[in-house]
Design an enzyme around this catalytic site. Structure first.
Site, PDB file in Angstrom:
ATOM      1  N   LEU A   1      -0.897  -2.433   7.151  1.00 54.99           N
ATOM      2  CA  LEU A   1      -1.148  -3.240   5.960  1.00 54.99           C
ATOM      3  C   LEU A   1       0.100  -3.177   5.088  1.00 54.99           C
ATOM      4  CD1 LEU A   1      -4.741  -2.125   4.811  1.00 54.99           C
ATOM      5  CD2 LEU A   1      -4.133  -4.142   6.159  1.00 54.99           C
ATOM      6  N   ASP A   2       0.400  -4.258   4.386  1.00 55.51           N
ATOM      7  CA  ASP A   2       1.526  -4.253   3.453  1.00 55.51           C
ATOM      8  C   ASP A   2       1.318  -3.168   2.405  1.00 55.51           C
ATOM      9  OD1 ASP A   2       2.473  -6.447   4.825  1.00 55.51           O
ATOM     10  OD2 ASP A   2       1.765  -7.905   3.339  1.00 55.51           O
ATOM     11  N   ARG A   3       2.400  -2.650   1.882  1.00 57.66           N
ATOM     12  CA  ARG A   3       2.335  -1.523   0.948  1.00 57.66           C
ATOM     13  C   ARG A   3       1.424  -1.777  -0.262  1.00 57.66           C
ATOM     14  NH1 ARG A   3       7.287   2.557  -0.244  1.00 57.66           N
ATOM     15  NH2 ARG A   3       6.051   4.126  -1.339  1.00 57.66           N
TER      16      ARG A   3
END
Length: 224
Positions: A57-59
């Site tokens: 998942l993106d940060r």
């Protein structure tokens, strides 16, 4: 990090915004590091703990992340993700109300590595990758809508880019058109659920994440 499911072969945790799943150029401690430390302590594991990363998942995104605890599970989960056998559902708080309220979006995304950003085109372009998702609007509150998204392809920043392309940027996502950031630096995108057949036991798995502790999220989800 919160563990929401675990057995001998897989572990599913709830990621908070700001955590990175795998190492990057920042050198910051990762979610994978935290999960390894948890397994080592919980099961008194000697030596190096095996943990396989099967998706990310993106940060600034929160929600569910699946890890493999064995090489057998890692190999099978990699194939399952690649073949679309894992159903991933996301919830996003977006500006404006999508029109229509429910649709399938198809774009061609071009990734700019230097900017770490993707650009959407309605028509096919050279070196662009086809991106497809389904969305449906769940509720409205003030100037925002809650949208459920099912990814049919897995492209760089796909949900963020495609929703922005239809005039509905995700709340807090400055990179894709939001007017202001969220106070904690997150974007209002949640990996809400995962559903798949267990790679070893063959039992059905369906896990849902909790909702962010935020007044807008509460307002948007209380009528669902």
């Amino acid at each position: 990090m919160q563990v929401v499911y675990e057995d001998n072969h897989i572990i599913i945790v709830q990621k908070t915004s700001g955590e990175i799943v795998q190492g990057d150029k920042t050198g910051d401690r990762t979610l994978a590091d935290d999960v390894k430390a948890y397994i080592k302590e919980a099961y008194a594991k000697p030596g190096e703990v095996f943990l396989g990363v099967v998706h990310r998942l993106d940060r600034p995104v929160s929600g569910l992340v699946v890890f493999a605890r064995t090489s057998k599970a890692l190999s099978r989960l990699n194939d399952m993700f690649r073949n679309g056998e894992v159903k991933k559902t996301y919830w996003a708080v977006v500006k404006n109300a999508p029109i229509p309220a429910e649709a399938t979006l198809t774009h061609w995304l071009t990734r700019n590595e230097k900017q770490n950003k993707s650009y959407a085109s309605a028509t096919e372009k050279k070196d662009a990758k086809k991106a497809v998702l389904r969305y449906r609007t769940l509720s409205h509150a003030d100037n925002y809508s809650l949208v459920e998204v099912e990814l049919l392809t897995g492209r760089h920043h796909q949900i963020r880019c495609q929703l922005s392309a239809i005039g509905c940027p995700i709340k807090g996502d400055l990179k894709y058109g939001a007017q202001r950031s969220n106070p904690d630096g997150s974007i209002s995108l949640l990996a809400r659920s995962v559903e798949f057949i267990h790679p070893v036991s063959k039992q059905p798995i369906h896990i849902e994440s909790s909702i962010p502790d935020d007044p807008l999220w509460t307002a948007l989800t209380q009528t669902i």
